[in-house]
Design an enzyme around this catalytic site. Structure first.
Site, PDB file in Angstrom:
ATOM      1  N   ASN A 506       0.907  -1.347   0.016  1.00 29.99           N
ATOM      2  CA  ASN A 506       0.039   0.016  -0.040  1.00 29.99           C
ATOM      3  C   ASN A 506       0.915   1.261   0.044  1.00 29.99           C
ATOM      4  O   ASN A 506       1.478   1.828   1.124  1.00 29.99           O
ATOM      5  CB  ASN A 506      -0.790  -0.028   1.067  1.00 29.99           C
ATOM      6  CG  ASN A 506      -1.897   1.297   1.246  1.00 29.99           C
ATOM      7  OD1 ASN A 506      -2.095   1.913  -0.005  1.00 29.99           O
ATOM      8  ND2 ASN A 506      -2.372   1.462   2.414  1.00 29.99           N
ATOM      9  N   GLU A 616       2.892  12.609  -2.211  1.00 26.98           N
ATOM     10  CA  GLU A 616       3.381  12.268  -3.440  1.00 26.98           C
ATOM     11  C   GLU A 616       2.760  13.353  -4.565  1.00 26.98           C
ATOM     12  O   GLU A 616       3.739  13.350  -5.487  1.00 26.98           O
ATOM     13  CB  GLU A 616       2.499  10.795  -3.646  1.00 26.98           C
ATOM     14  CG  GLU A 616       1.408  10.695  -4.312  1.00 26.98           C
ATOM     15  CD  GLU A 616       0.098  11.260  -3.373  1.00 26.98           C
ATOM     16  OE1 GLU A 616      -1.000  11.361  -3.742  1.00 26.98           O
ATOM     17  OE2 GLU A 616       0.589  11.410  -2.347  1.00 26.98           O
ATOM     18  N   ASP A 617       1.953  13.946  -4.458  1.00 26.83           N
ATOM     19  CA  ASP A 617       1.494  15.059  -5.381  1.00 26.83           C
ATOM     20  C   ASP A 617       2.595  16.014  -5.399  1.00 26.83           C
ATOM     21  O   ASP A 617       2.987  16.529  -6.546  1.00 26.83           O
ATOM     22  CB  ASP A 617       0.316  15.481  -5.253  1.00 26.83           C
ATOM     23  CG  ASP A 617      -0.062  15.778  -4.083  1.00 26.83           C
ATOM     24  OD1 ASP A 617       0.670  15.866  -3.042  1.00 26.83           O
ATOM     25  OD2 ASP A 617      -1.073  16.168  -3.569  1.00 26.83           O
TER      26      ASP A 617
END
Length: 707
Positions: A506, A616-617
């Site tokens: 995940n 992460e963006d």
């Protein structure tokens, strides 16, 4: 009868005499024309052969107290109001033309002294212009005029008299269309009176620089010519000293900070000062380190440092910035308001580092975090930039003229990438996307949906995406290892290909993995709860990406801001007129960035994102901005993105520490990159007929902009 004959003979003689005068006049005019033709031919030959300036025939001109003086510099000058652009491009020439005034010697009548002695450096500049493609011997065809009055060093110019000499130029006209080379400003801060002339100078700060009008030059040092060619040496590894600082070149106020750095980091920081020999300061060029144990030759000491400090000095007219680049030492610029040489076209973050003056105490900590790969790229780019634009006065002059030509003839201008792209074939640090201007429309895009266990919202999203005409296929990334994804038969029936991939762990980074199933260049990364976007909005977003395939193009936007109270970057989600990030929860990007994110992310950013399940963006925005030096593009006015079907406890953003963690992400990523690559922009892409009072059937994107 005799009187009549005598009168006729007299008139005949007068007529013959008149004819003779006319013939003589015609011959004289013809002779003048021939001389003019010969003179023009000589001028054309001189122009083609680029004959250097003649020092043997210099005229003397006396300056009296009644001579006209140039007016104060016009601080409001811009290219469109202080330059007569109608003079440029005459006779179909779409290039810059420069007329150089003949060499003249101006004498102050009161003192008998020469106003401006022509230095060797200024003569080299004049000669470089005369021998260039920009030179014209005809002032009537000139776009710009260059006086032969040496103003390179304002401290060697007698105040008042040089302004009189400038005002006496034949085509001065309050300095309009004139360029003045003034590399070294006055120590006392007085500005040379140049009226409307364009100043090509060194030592500009944000207060004195007229953006888009003046041009910041590098301050050339004769010692640069003595630098041996270091290109053959290996410079891709850090040198013995992490940082070199030369105290005589640093303003007294900042010396204490630098000395403290050396005391706290004796193995990393080399600080040198003037040597004291027999109670006298050392001769020029010889310096000692703080312990007086070693003697160094200046500026050769710069080759011992990986980074070299460029800080405030008594005057900004110092050449040490160029000397650092000459010895392939990465400049560490700690001057907040300094206008860098040729910064209109040169991307200085590619070969230098910049730090705020208030952060000088943390220099070493910041430098230690920079990787060897980043150091190699900075040194390599710095070596190329120095040889290409800074190595001698001839190169500096021609570069300055080309920048001026780009301003006046923007249709001929080189792109920023062309200015900063090395000529050799090593791996470029620039945008690697060698793509057409507009990507093919037939390819469409692949929607990559990252989901965990929200099946209902996932199915709703798939049904909406399937209605987008430009959609090619859908790829569902099932991020839950404890539960199998629904069988394909349970998914909505759509006309587009759909595939489900269950990940092994995940991780948020799974959304950016370059899966083999992605066959299109365009990828739409979208969260499973973003089901409020309309078909028209998604289709229009893809059309915008086709025109900007190297950017992140999307819908939710954010901004990064500097917090003066905490001295850290802050992540801001409030509505503002500026954006610097587009969140990848609903954004298009090229599949190349997925490869870069997975295999070429600097430092430990990717691992940190996976461990903390956040940012992460932001990491993707940093990656793209660092390589392209371009901001993302926000599409449509939609600002809020909510999941009506989800409760707050199910969303990551519900965590009270979420915003704090994202602010910490920006700080961490900026320190790893060694700079802040994100660019703020006030720009948004909307359809052309957006909200125009126009028949709906004539609009292509009708359902756009509903909040």
């Amino acid at each position: 009868m005799k009187k009549l004959l005598a009168s006729i003979n007299h008139r005949s003689e007068r007529f013959q005499t008149s004819i003779s005068y006319i013939i003589i006049l015609i011959l004289v005019i013809s002779g003048v024309c021939i001389v003019c033709d010969l003179f023009n031919l000589r001028n054309e030959a001189g122009q083609n052969n680029k004959v250097p300036l003649d020092l043997d025939h210099v005229h003397e001109i006396l300056l009296s107290s009644g001579s006209e003086e140039a007016r104060e510099r016009d601080d409001n000058c811009r290219l469109w109001d202080c330059v007569n652009l109608y003079r440029c491009g005459q006779k179909g020439h779409d290039r810059l033309t420069v007329f150089v005034y003949p060499l003249q010697e101006y004498i102050d009548k009161t003192s008998g002294n020469t106003v401006s002695i022509l230095t060797r450096e200024y003569y080299q500049i004049l000669e470089a212009v005369v021998r260039s493609r920009y030179y014209t011997p005809n002032p009537n065809e000139a776009c710009l005029f260059l006086p032969s009055i040496d103003t390179l060093n304002s401290n060697l110019v007698k105040p008042g008299t040089v302004e009189q000499a400038l005002a006496m130029q034949n085509h001065w006209e309050n300095g309009e269309n004139h360029i003045i080379f003034n590399m070294i400003p006055r120590v006392d801060g007085n500005i040379l009176k140049t009226d409307r002339a364009i100043v090509l100078g060194g030592g500009f700060d944000s207060w004195t620089y007229r953006t888009g009008f003046d041009l910041a030059l590098p301050i050339f040092s004769p010692t640069q010519q003595k630098v041996a060619d270091l290109s053959a040496k290996s410079t891709h590894l850090p040198r013995r000293n992490l940082l070199v600082a030369v105290l005589p070149n640093i303003y007294q106020k900042y010396r204490r900070y630098v000395q403290t750095l050396a005391d706290d980091n004796p193995n990393d920081v080399l600080v040198i000062d003037n040597c004291i020999i027999s109670n006298k300061e050392s001769r020029n060029g010889i310096h000692c380190n703080s312990s007086r144990a070693k003697v160094f030759e200046y500026p050769r000491v710069y080759e011992k440092g990986t980074f070299c400090l460029y800080s405030h000095s008594v005057t900004m007219g110092q050449s040490d910035l160029m000397e650092m680049l000459a010895y392939n030492c990465i400049p560490l610029i700690a001057v907040d308001n300094f206008v860098l040489p040729f910064e209109d076209v040169l991307d200085w973050p590619l070969f230098s580092m910049r730090i705020r003056e208030a952060e000088m105490h943390s220099i070493v900590k910041k430098l230690e975090k920079i990787s060897h790969t980043k150091i190699f790229e900075l040194q390599r780019q710095g070596r190329w930039v120095y040889n290409r634009y800074f190595k001698d006065l001839n190169v500096i002059t021609l570069t300055a003229l080309e920048i001026l030509e780009n301003r006046i003839f923007p249709h001929r201008a080189r792109s920023i990438m062309d200015w900063n792209k090395p000529d050799d074939n090593y791996r470029s640090t620039f945008n690697p996307l060698f793509l057409p201007v507009i990507s093919p429309k037939a390819q469409g895009f692949t929607a990559v949906i990252l989901t965990y266990d929200r099946v209902e919202s996932l199915f709703t999203l798939i049904q909406k995406l399937a209605m987008v005409p430009s959609l090619q296929s859908i790829l569902v990334i099932w991020n839950n290892q404890n539960k199998m994804p629904p069988h394909l038969s349970a998914f909505p029936t759509i006309s587009k290909p759909l595939k489900v991939i269950q990940t092994r762990a995940n991780r948020l980074s799974n959304r950016f993995y370059p899966y083999n199933e992605i066959e299109t260049e365009a990828i739409l990364t979208i969260d499973d709860d973003i089901n409020m976007l309309t078909t028209d909005e998604l289709d229009f977003g893809y059309e915008v990406w086709r025109e900007f395939p190297d950017r992140i193009v999307g819908f939710p936007s954010r901004i990064h801001v500097w917090d003066n109270a905490t001295m850290h970057w802050r992540y801001e989600s409030e509505w503002t007129n500026q954006i610097s990030m587009v969140l990848t929860g609903a954004a298009f990007h090229h599949k190349f960035w997925s490869h870069m994110y997975t295999y070429a992310m600097p430092g430990n950013i990717k691992d940190w994102v996976d461990q903390h399940m956040n940012c992460e963006d932001i990491a993707m925005n940093f990656l793209v901005a660092n390589i392209t030096n371009k901001p993302p593009i926000k599409v449509t006015p939609r600002k809020k993105f909510k999941c009506p079907e989800c409760t707050n406890t199910e969303m990551l953003s519900a965590d009270l520490n979420h915003m704090r963690e994202r602010s910490a992400c920006i700080d961490r990523f900026a320190s790893i990159y060694g700079r802040m690559p994100l660019h703020s922009v006030e720009f948004r892409a909307d359809p052309v007929l957006f909200r125009d009072n126009f028949p709906e059937k004539l609009k292509r994107f009708n359902d756009v902009g509903n909040l």
